[in-house]
Write an enzyme that holds these catalytic residues in place. Sequence first.
Site, short mmCIF file in Angstrom:
data_model
loop_
_atom_site.label_atom_id
_atom_site.label_comp_id
_atom_site.label_asym_id
_atom_site.label_seq_id
_atom_site.Cartn_x
_atom_site.Cartn_y
_atom_site.Cartn_z
N ASP A 193 0.84 -1.20 0.00
CA ASP A 193 0.00 0.00 0.00
C ASP A 193 0.88 1.25 0.00
O ASP A 193 2.09 1.18 0.22
CB ASP A 193 -0.94 0.00 1.21
CG ASP A 193 -2.11 0.96 1.05
OD1 ASP A 193 -2.25 1.55 -0.04
OD2 ASP A 193 -2.88 1.13 2.01
N LYS A 194 0.19 2.35 -0.24
CA LYS A 194 0.84 3.68 -0.22
C LYS A 194 0.07 4.55 0.75
O LYS A 194 -1.15 4.42 0.87
CB LYS A 194 0.74 4.29 -1.63
CG LYS A 194 1.28 5.66 -1.71
CD LYS A 194 0.43 6.70 -2.43
CE LYS A 194 -1.02 6.77 -2.24
NZ LYS A 194 -1.63 8.09 -2.47
N HIS A 195 0.77 5.44 1.46
CA HIS A 195 0.06 6.46 2.23
C HIS A 195 0.61 7.82 1.81
O HIS A 195 1.82 8.00 1.72
CB HIS A 195 0.29 6.27 3.74
CG HIS A 195 -0.33 7.36 4.54
ND1 HIS A 195 -1.67 7.36 4.87
CD2 HIS A 195 0.16 8.52 5.03
CE1 HIS A 195 -1.96 8.45 5.54
NE2 HIS A 195 -0.86 9.18 5.66
N SER A 196 -0.32 8.75 1.57
CA SER A 196 0.12 10.12 1.27
C SER A 196 -0.31 11.00 2.43
O SER A 196 -1.40 10.82 2.99
CB SER A 196 -0.55 10.59 -0.03
OG SER A 196 -0.53 12.00 -0.08
N THR A 198 -9.54 10.64 -0.69
CA THR A 198 -9.76 9.64 -1.74
C THR A 198 -11.20 9.10 -1.70
O THR A 198 -11.82 8.89 -2.74
CB THR A 198 -8.74 8.49 -1.56
OG1 THR A 198 -7.44 9.05 -1.74
CG2 THR A 198 -8.95 7.38 -2.56
N ARG A 256 -6.43 14.75 20.19
CA ARG A 256 -5.32 15.61 19.74
C ARG A 256 -5.84 16.84 19.02
O ARG A 256 -5.30 17.93 19.14
CB ARG A 256 -4.39 14.83 18.80
CG ARG A 256 -3.51 13.83 19.53
CD ARG A 256 -2.87 12.86 18.56
NE ARG A 256 -2.08 13.52 17.55
CZ ARG A 256 -1.86 13.04 16.33
NH1 ARG A 256 -2.35 11.87 15.97
NH2 ARG A 256 -1.13 13.71 15.47
N SER A 307 -0.08 7.28 14.58
CA SER A 307 -1.41 7.32 14.00
C SER A 307 -1.42 6.75 12.58
O SER A 307 -2.22 5.88 12.24
CB SER A 307 -1.88 8.79 14.01
OG SER A 307 -3.03 8.96 13.26
N LYS A 364 -2.52 2.48 11.45
CA LYS A 364 -3.62 2.21 10.52
C LYS A 364 -3.12 1.45 9.30
O LYS A 364 -3.77 0.53 8.81
CB LYS A 364 -4.28 3.54 10.10
CG LYS A 364 -5.17 4.09 11.21
CD LYS A 364 -5.78 5.41 10.83
CE LYS A 364 -4.76 6.52 10.87
NZ LYS A 364 -5.25 7.87 10.85
N LYS A 365 -1.95 1.82 8.79
CA LYS A 365 -1.44 1.13 7.59
C LYS A 365 -1.00 -0.30 7.92
O LYS A 365 -1.24 -1.22 7.16
CB LYS A 365 -0.28 1.93 6.97
CG LYS A 365 -0.76 3.14 6.19
CD LYS A 365 -1.46 2.74 4.90
CE LYS A 365 -2.62 3.63 4.56
NZ LYS A 365 -3.32 3.30 3.32
#
Length: 427
Positions: A80-83, A120, A168, A183, A187-188
Amino acid sequence: MNPVWIIAKKRDGEALSDAEIGHFIAGYAAGSIPDYQMSALAMAIYLQGMTTDETASLTDHMLASGARFEWPGSNVPKVDKHSTGGIGDKVSLLLAPMLACCDLHVPMISGRGLGATGGTLDKLDAIPGFRTDLSMEEMQSVTDSVGCVISGATEGLVPADRKLYALRDVTATVPSIPLITGSIMSKKLAEGLDALVLDVKFGSGAFMKTEALARELAESLVNTGKRMGVATTALLTDMNQPLGRMVGNAVEVDETLAALEGNGPDDLMECTLALCAELLVATQRASTLEDAKTKLQQTIHSGAALEKLSEMVAAQGGDLAASRKVAPASDVFAPAAGYIASIDAERLGEAVIAMRGGRQQMGDALDYSTGFEMVVRLGDRVEAGQPVARLFAPQDVAQAGREKLLAAIVLSDEPPPVGPLIVDRIE
Ligand code: URA
């Protein structure tokens, strides 16, 4: 273990042990440690920071607060990718099907936009019938059958983050590198990944405004991913102007389809190919980044990636062939001649919000038909009265969108220096 001692230890700048962090996070998730003590610890972490070991422990215990995906019986690598988020960032919509065409599986958990950056899931909601609320079982089944899925986080995934992020938000502790790392990575990692790539953006439209801060976050994310046994790399990318030309929801889906048909804008393709290539190399689907890019381009030229996106959309209840409404178009003109010296991309995000394409508050309903197309880029020369953008907006909000858009663009007499899109790779 007394929570007050743990808070005092961090307040005084001492590193916490894995057991102390575990005790605190598990207690907070279970409700035995109240919000006021968690707020105090979050502020102590914000002020004192955390070591790499502490950040990894924090991530691990947040991850342990909920369910995680397991993939028994599947030997296809999960990636996967996270931006960290930007304006016009539709990379996920291209990346998931392209990777699924390269014998990789992408179980992507994504989010909605809040603040200036788009989400997204909101873009996907512009597709009639598309479901972004799949259960874990449904996500698992679409991943197994199609090879990629994009859906929202379910209740059971990382509940500690849901609680802590809300806290937060109201205690001024969001911009803390260890807390952001815990955080994002919890999740990832709940997706049960073999490899992860991070797109850490900096600039006027990014969460991290400077390259130095983005680099610090990227290093923390990569170190944590590796310590948790996931092949992790990051790219530092410039977000001082939108990625691609389209910004909005339906119009970004349109641009995605054009890109998968081989007509994507250069910057969007450069960013997408570079991020995908990291994952092909990490999973030995390609031996070099260049070799990976050639394979990935093939998924576009053959039409396979577009076909894969349609399959994913259909598996999630959507119809890519159904018409997506786009609001009436009008041009926005340059008020004077000059070079495009800077673009306040956050203001462009605010223009979309002013046209109801983004949220002011959680729960706001969106108009997916609004947005704009940037027809100029940093460094371009324009004459007075030449179009700089094309607005898609109903009449009642078009003026507000136009004003925000023009306020975001600064003209100069001299051409400005324009840097590269991808400034570094962190591994
Ligand atoms: N995105 C997240 O998911 N968490 C943060 O803390 C910041 C950005």
